[in-house]
Design an enzyme around this catalytic site. Structure first.
Site, short mmCIF file in Angstrom:
data_model
loop_
_atom_site.label_atom_id
_atom_site.label_comp_id
_atom_site.label_asym_id
_atom_site.label_seq_id
_atom_site.Cartn_x
_atom_site.Cartn_y
_atom_site.Cartn_z
CG HIS A 14 -11.00 -0.09 2.40
ND1 HIS A 14 -11.25 -1.58 2.31
CD2 HIS A 14 -9.74 0.19 1.89
CE1 HIS A 14 -10.14 -2.18 1.92
NE2 HIS A 14 -9.28 -1.01 1.65
CB CYS A 25 -5.31 -3.48 5.49
SG CYS A 25 -4.53 -3.76 3.90
CG HIS A 31 -7.39 0.32 -2.36
ND1 HIS A 31 -6.09 0.00 -2.46
CD2 HIS A 31 -8.08 -0.10 -1.44
CE1 HIS A 31 -5.73 -0.59 -1.51
NE2 HIS A 31 -6.88 -0.62 -0.59
CG HIS A 69 -14.79 9.73 -5.77
ND1 HIS A 69 -14.57 9.47 -6.87
CD2 HIS A 69 -13.34 10.52 -5.71
CE1 HIS A 69 -13.50 9.88 -7.46
NE2 HIS A 69 -12.81 10.53 -6.75
CD GLU A 107 -8.09 -4.15 -1.83
OE1 GLU A 107 -9.04 -3.99 -1.04
OE2 GLU A 107 -6.82 -4.24 -1.43
#
Length: 117
Positions: A14, A25, A31, A69, A107
Site C-alpha cells: 500500500h 508511508c 507488510h 498479495h 502491520e
C-alpha cells in the site's frame, strides 16, 4: 464473559498518498499483516462454544480472495491505514457474527491498531 480470538495473515502493499512525500508511508511499501478477530458472549452455545472456530473460515476466505498479495490502494475502500482496516474488518465480521467484540490489525510485530465499539 467468554472470549475467543483467531488470527488471519496476509501480505499486501500500500501507499498512503495523502501524507507528505517525505513520509516513509507515502512511499510504496508492503507488510505482512495480521488480523485478529475477537468474539465474546456471556454464555456458551449448546456445543460449549462462543462460536465454532470453523465458522470463522469465512473471514479467511474474504481476506485471501480480496486482500492477500494485492495493492491495497486498488482494493481497499478509503485510506489503507491499520486503523481503517480494523474498522472495515470489524464491520464485515459483526455483520456475520453478532458476538464480534473487536478486531486488531498489525502491520509489524510491534504495532497494532484495534477497533472495539
Amino acid at each position: 464473559m467468554f472470549r475467543i480470538c483467531k488470527e488471519f495473515h496476509f501480505s499486501a502493499s500500500h501507499q498512503l498518498t495523502h501524507l507528505p512525500a517525505d513520509h516513509q508511508c507515502a512511499r510504496l511499501h508492503g507488510h505482512n499483516y495480521v488480523v485478529m478477530v475477537e468474539l465474546a458472549a456471556p454464555t456458551l452455545n449448546a456445543d460449549g462454544f462462543v462460536r465454532d472456530y470453523h465458522e470463522l473460515a469465512a473471514l479467511k476466505h474474504y481476506i485471501d480472495s480480496q486482500f492477500d498479495h494485492r495493492h491495497l490502494n486498488d482494493v481497499f475502500p478509503g485510506p489503507s491505514t491499520a486503523e481503517a482496516m480494523a474498522l472495515h474488518f470489524y464491520d464485515w465480521c459483526a455483520a456475520r457474527w453478532p458476538e464480534t467484540a473487536a478486531v486488531r490489525v498489525s502491520e509489524t510485530p510491534k504495532t497494532w491498531a484495534e477497533y472495539r465499539p
